[in-house]
Structure formats: structure tokens, C-alpha cells
Scaffold this active site. Structure first.
Site, PDB file in Angstrom:
ATOM      1  N   LYS A  10      52.540  46.215  43.655  1.00 39.02           N
ATOM      2  CA  LYS A  10      53.619  45.864  43.029  1.00 39.02           C
ATOM      3  C   LYS A  10      54.139  46.934  43.194  1.00 39.02           C
ATOM      4  CE  LYS A  10      50.740  44.265  38.611  1.00 39.02           C
ATOM      5  NZ  LYS A  10      50.822  44.688  37.279  1.00 39.02           N
ATOM      6  N   TYR A  50      54.036  34.532  35.531  1.00 37.27           N
ATOM      7  CA  TYR A  50      53.312  35.480  34.943  1.00 37.27           C
ATOM      8  C   TYR A  50      53.582  34.806  33.016  1.00 37.27           C
ATOM      9  CZ  TYR A  50      51.816  40.278  36.738  1.00 37.27           C
ATOM     10  OH  TYR A  50      51.311  40.703  37.547  1.00 37.27           O
ATOM     11  N   PHE A  58      54.526  43.374  25.403  1.00 37.91           N
ATOM     12  CA  PHE A  58      54.539  44.094  26.848  1.00 37.91           C
ATOM     13  C   PHE A  58      55.762  42.368  28.000  1.00 37.91           C
ATOM     14  CE2 PHE A  58      50.203  41.786  27.023  1.00 37.91           C
ATOM     15  CZ  PHE A  58      50.468  41.403  29.144  1.00 37.91           C
ATOM     16  N   ARG A  86      38.645  41.930  41.899  1.00 37.41           N
ATOM     17  CA  ARG A  86      38.770  42.299  40.628  1.00 37.41           C
ATOM     18  C   ARG A  86      38.637  44.305  40.294  1.00 37.41           C
ATOM     19  NH1 ARG A  86      43.106  40.234  37.359  1.00 37.41           N
ATOM     20  NH2 ARG A  86      41.972  41.689  35.341  1.00 37.41           N
ATOM     21  N   THR A  92      42.246  47.274  33.784  1.00 38.50           N
ATOM     22  CA  THR A  92      44.164  46.989  33.754  1.00 38.50           C
ATOM     23  C   THR A  92      45.227  48.385  33.959  1.00 38.50           C
ATOM     24  OG1 THR A  92      43.772  44.607  33.131  1.00 38.50           O
ATOM     25  CG2 THR A  92      46.409  45.773  32.628  1.00 38.50           C
ATOM     26  N   ARG A 103      43.624  51.321  41.016  1.00 38.68           N
ATOM     27  CA  ARG A 103      44.300  51.454  40.033  1.00 38.68           C
ATOM     28  C   ARG A 103      43.616  53.298  39.524  1.00 38.68           C
ATOM     29  NH1 ARG A 103      44.446  45.415  37.113  1.00 38.68           N
ATOM     30  NH2 ARG A 103      45.989  44.359  37.628  1.00 38.68           N
ATOM     31  N   ASN A 113      50.677  49.415  37.528  1.00 37.44           N
ATOM     32  CA  ASN A 113      49.172  49.704  38.142  1.00 37.44           C
ATOM     33  C   ASN A 113      48.878  49.188  39.060  1.00 37.44           C
ATOM     34  OD1 ASN A 113      49.741  47.099  37.071  1.00 37.44           O
ATOM     35  ND2 ASN A 113      47.718  47.040  35.598  1.00 37.44           N
ATOM     36  N   HIS A 116      47.954  43.608  41.301  1.00 35.93           N
ATOM     37  CA  HIS A 116      47.763  42.202  40.732  1.00 35.93           C
ATOM     38  C   HIS A 116      46.293  42.324  41.559  1.00 35.93           C
ATOM     39  CE1 HIS A 116      47.638  38.744  39.184  1.00 35.93           C
ATOM     40  NE2 HIS A 116      47.316  38.269  40.204  1.00 35.93           N
ATOM     41  N   GLU A 127      47.791  31.060  42.237  1.00 35.13           N
ATOM     42  CA  GLU A 127      48.183  31.639  43.004  1.00 35.13           C
ATOM     43  C   GLU A 127      49.474  31.596  43.680  1.00 35.13           C
ATOM     44  OE1 GLU A 127      47.627  34.673  38.330  1.00 35.13           O
ATOM     45  OE2 GLU A 127      46.594  35.627  40.460  1.00 35.13           O
TER      46      GLU A 127
HETATM   47  N1  UDP Z   1      50.843  44.691  30.942  1.00 36.72           N
HETATM   48  C1  UDP Z   1      51.266  45.636  30.080  1.00 36.72           C
HETATM   49  N2  UDP Z   1      50.548  46.113  28.896  1.00 36.72           N
HETATM   50  C2  UDP Z   1      49.754  45.908  28.814  1.00 36.72           C
HETATM   51  C3  UDP Z   1      48.358  44.741  29.413  1.00 36.72           C
HETATM   52  C4  UDP Z   1      49.358  44.823  30.396  1.00 36.72           C
HETATM   53  O1  UDP Z   1      51.848  46.059  31.014  1.00 36.72           O
HETATM   54  O2  UDP Z   1      49.307  45.953  27.636  1.00 36.72           O
HETATM   55  C5  UDP Z   1      51.490  43.839  32.612  1.00 36.72           C
HETATM   56  C6  UDP Z   1      50.055  44.830  33.884  1.00 36.72           C
HETATM   57  O3  UDP Z   1      51.354  45.537  35.039  1.00 36.72           O
HETATM   58  C7  UDP Z   1      49.866  43.475  33.513  1.00 36.72           C
HETATM   59  C8  UDP Z   1      50.030  42.919  33.609  1.00 36.72           C
HETATM   60  O4  UDP Z   1      51.157  42.796  32.241  1.00 36.72           O
HETATM   61  O5  UDP Z   1      48.710  44.261  35.154  1.00 36.72           O
HETATM   62  C9  UDP Z   1      48.712  41.698  33.736  1.00 36.72           C
HETATM   63  O6  UDP Z   1      48.344  41.608  32.654  1.00 36.72           O
HETATM   64  P1  UDP Z   1      47.179  41.190  32.409  1.00 36.72           P
HETATM   65  O7  UDP Z   1      46.232  41.314  31.608  1.00 36.72           O
HETATM   66  O8  UDP Z   1      46.545  39.902  33.405  1.00 36.72           O
HETATM   67  O9  UDP Z   1      46.636  42.357  33.088  1.00 36.72           O
HETATM   68  P2  UDP Z   1      45.531  42.299  35.008  1.00 36.72           P
HETATM   69  O10 UDP Z   1      44.751  41.455  35.069  1.00 36.72           O
HETATM   70  O11 UDP Z   1      46.692  42.450  36.025  1.00 36.72           O
HETATM   71  O12 UDP Z   1      44.520  43.389  34.488  1.00 36.72           O
HETATM   72 MG    MG Z   2      45.782  39.049  34.966  1.00 39.56          MG
END
Ligand code: UDP
Ligand code: MG
Length: 141
Positions: A10, A50, A58, A86, A92, A103, A113, A116, A127
Site C-alpha cells: 500500500k 473496495y 472508514f 493472511r 487488520t 503489519r 496497514n 493487502h 482481485e
Molecule cells: N480499514 C480502516 N479502518 C477500519 C477497517 C479497515 O481504515 O476500521 C482499512 C484498512 O486499510 C484495511 C482496509 O480498510 O486493510 C480493508 O478492510 P478489511 O476489513 O477488508 O481488512 P483487511 O482484509 O485488509 O485486513
Molecule cells: Mg479485506
């Protein structure tokens, strides 16, 4: 079970010159890079990527952030790639990420973070197709 997942380094990863470290970390964990490119995502592209999060609190800031600078999407290959990657990136929220995950080591906030990773086989396929036409994905070696 598919052996591929989509990763994105990112904008905060690139801004803080962590690209090399992140790629080394990923390779050390046994992933092979099958496609990779450096690109600036437009807001429309990030909204498409997204779309699943549209309407969440968010969302707007996430779109701003992900279109704020260059990022590096890549196709990674390994057995059980989705689940395994993952684990490699961690939760996250970096404060909740397990030790020695990307992370936990590098991310500064839940939004920024660093990386992705696709969260399911189905999403990994979608994706990967979002960023890479088949001809850009290495099939040999
Ligand atoms: N995100 C954020 N605030 C939140 C949750 C998610 O800014 O409370 C952002 C963060 O960059 C995250 C992305 O949105 O990686 C996508 O969220 P997701 O829940 O899919 O998390 P991920 O799969 O990336 O762990
Ligand atoms: Mg996600």
C-alpha cells in the site's frame, strides 16, 4: 484449492521506503511472485476494488488513502496461498497483529496497514483479475 493470492503493497509501504523489506519478507516466507506492477490507483479504481466496504465509516478515507500515492499489486503463489498470506500479514489493526507479521512489524495504523491480502479464494480470483490480465501472470518456473 487455489495456490494464488493477491497482495498489494500500500502507499504507506512505498512512502516509507519499505518496499524492499516487504518483498524480502514475502519471498522469505516461500511465496513466489508471479506478477507485479507499480501503479497509481485512481479513486474510481479503488472504489471498484473496495466496493465491498462501501458505506462503512472508514470507506471514504480508505479511498483517499489508497489513491494518495503509488502502490504495488502482486500475484503471489504458494500452497494454500490465501490463508497462508493472511497469516503472514497479520490482523487488520497492527496492534492486534501477531508478532513477526508484516503489519505488526511495519504498519502504523489500521488504515495505513502497509499491505493487502485477499481474504478468500473467491476474492483472490476476482482481485487478481482486477489488476492482471492472464498474459501478465507468469505460468512457468
Ligand atoms: N480499514 C480502516 N479502518 C477500519 C477497517 C479497515 O481504515 O476500521 C482499512 C484498512 O486499510 C484495511 C482496509 O480498510 O486493510 C480493508 O478492510 P478489511 O476489513 O477488508 O481488512 P483487511 O482484509 O485488509 O485486513
Ligand atoms: Mg479485506
Amino acid at each position: 484449492m487455489s495456490n494464488k493470492t493477491l497482495a498489494i503493497l500500500k502507499p504507506d509501504c512505498l512512502n516509507r521506503n519499505l518496499t524492499g523489506k516487504a518483498i524480502d519478507f514475502i519471498l522469505d516466507k516461500g511465496f513466489k511472485i508471479k506478477a507485479m506492477k507499480l501503479m497509481n490507483l485512481t479513486k474510481v479504481e479503488v472504489e471498484g476494488f473496495y466496493a465491498i466496504h462501501k458505506g462503512k465509516p472508514f470507506y471514504d478515507e480508505l479511498i483517499e488513502y489508497m489513491s494518495s500515492g503509488p502502490c504495488i499489486p502482486m500475484v503471489l503463489e504458494k500452497e494454500n496461498a490465501v490463508e497462508n498470506f493472511r497469516e503472514v500479514i497479520g490482523a487488520t489493526d497492527p496492534r492486534e497483529a501477531a508478532e513477526n507479521t508484516l503489519r505488526s512489524l511495519y504498519a502504523k495504523s489500521t488504515q495505513r496497514n502497509t499491505v493487502h491480502g485477499s481474504d478468500s479464494e473467491e476474492n483472490a480470483q476476482k482481485e487478481i483479475a482486477f489488476f492482471f490480465p492472464l498474459k501478465e501472470i507468469i505460468t512457468c518456473q
